[in-house]
Design an enzyme around this catalytic site. Structure first.
Site, PDB file in Angstrom:
ATOM      1  N   ASP A 102      36.163  40.683  39.570  1.00  0.00           N
ATOM      2  CA  ASP A 102      36.593  39.482  39.736  1.00  0.00           C
ATOM      3  C   ASP A 102      36.585  38.529  38.426  1.00  0.00           C
ATOM      4  OD1 ASP A 102      37.763  40.476  42.141  1.00  0.00           O
ATOM      5  OD2 ASP A 102      36.634  39.490  43.548  1.00  0.00           O
TER       6      ASP A 102
HETATM    7  N1  URA Z   1      33.723  42.632  45.280  1.00  0.00           N
HETATM    8  C1  URA Z   1      34.278  41.430  45.132  1.00  0.00           C
HETATM    9  O1  URA Z   1      34.568  40.691  45.928  1.00  0.00           O
HETATM   10  N2  URA Z   1      34.319  40.977  43.864  1.00  0.00           N
HETATM   11  C2  URA Z   1      33.980  41.726  42.644  1.00  0.00           C
HETATM   12  O2  URA Z   1      34.267  41.417  41.475  1.00  0.00           O
HETATM   13  C3  URA Z   1      33.613  43.002  43.017  1.00  0.00           C
HETATM   14  C4  URA Z   1      33.342  43.380  44.370  1.00  0.00           C
END
Ligand code: URA
Length: 233
Positions: A102
């Protein structure tokens, strides 16, 4: 693409020619004679007919990046800097990401031009562990350990998450090992306990650990051993 399709896409060969070429052992892919039309030809493969090069192929490239927060896991984006912007490599637009993070997540991100390798690295069936360091707004409820280990129901996908391992390191910090990568998975798992993830950092994917010498935004080429760790024996 299959080798027989690759050959019959060339204007000078029909299907019968292709069968004969293969049977006579005149076709080589990556320096090996291939007689089976079902064999795969990749963009990276070198394909030769006698002494003629039909496709030059490309060198496979593999990198690990320490992704900083605020950089998007994509190769293009209208608003944000992308992880590709952090790489100073020729033809970097040929690279793709083996798994995403993310926008505000930091840590290990793998990039390559080898589609077969990245599929192995990210395939859910491969069950490669991904380890995250998680910081939360509120103290972590020890009940998370059992619930995450049993699996959580994700209504949107109508599935039960794979058993995950949670190790509580401090009241608001834990190490979480997942064997899959669902959308916003870590945040949703803690969200189930109304606990907001305030910092998320990926430490490893399979046997590949984020190199501690890499500062956020830095990257390096993977070692032969790291590359082989996602290859079948
Ligand atoms: N889980 C999440 O919520 N975000 C990420 O970037 C990776 C795993």
């Amino acid at each position: 693409m299959r080798l027989d399709r690759f050959l019959s896409n060339l204007p000078r060969f029909n299907r019968q020619d292709v069968r004969q070429l293969l049977a006579s052992g005149r076709v080589r892919v990556d320096d090996r004679v291939r007689r089976d039309g079902h064999d795969e030809v990749r963009v990276l493969s070198r394909v030769e007919l006698d002494a003629e090069v039909l496709q030059a192929g490309k060198a496979a490239r593999y990198f690990m990046l320490h992704k900083p927060p605020g950089v998007v896991s994509a190769t293009e984006h209208p608003e944000h800097r992308t992880v590709l912007d952090l790489l100073d490599e020729p033809d970097k637009q040929e690279l793709h990401l083996a798994g995403r993070l993310d926008l505000n997540t930091s840590g290990l991100l793998l990039l390559t031009n080898d589609g077969q390798w990245s599929r192995r690295a990210t395939a859910p069936a491969g069950k490669q562990p991904k380890v995250y360091l998680v910081d939360t707004a509120d103290p972590i409820d020890p009940a998370c350990i059992e619930v995450f280990a049993r699996g959580l129901y994700f209504r949107f996908e109508d599935l039960l998450t794979r058993p995950a391992e949670l190790q509580i390191l401090a009241p608001r910090q834990a190490r979480l090992t997942l064997y899959e990568g669902r959308y916003h998975q870590v945040k949703r798992m803690f969200g189930h306990f109304q606990n907001k993830v305030v910092r998320l950092h990926r430490l490893s994917m399979g046997a590949i650990q984020l190199d501690e010498r890499l500062c956020p935004g830095q990257y390096r080429v993977l070692t032969a051993e790291e590359i082989a760790s996602f290859c079948p024996d």
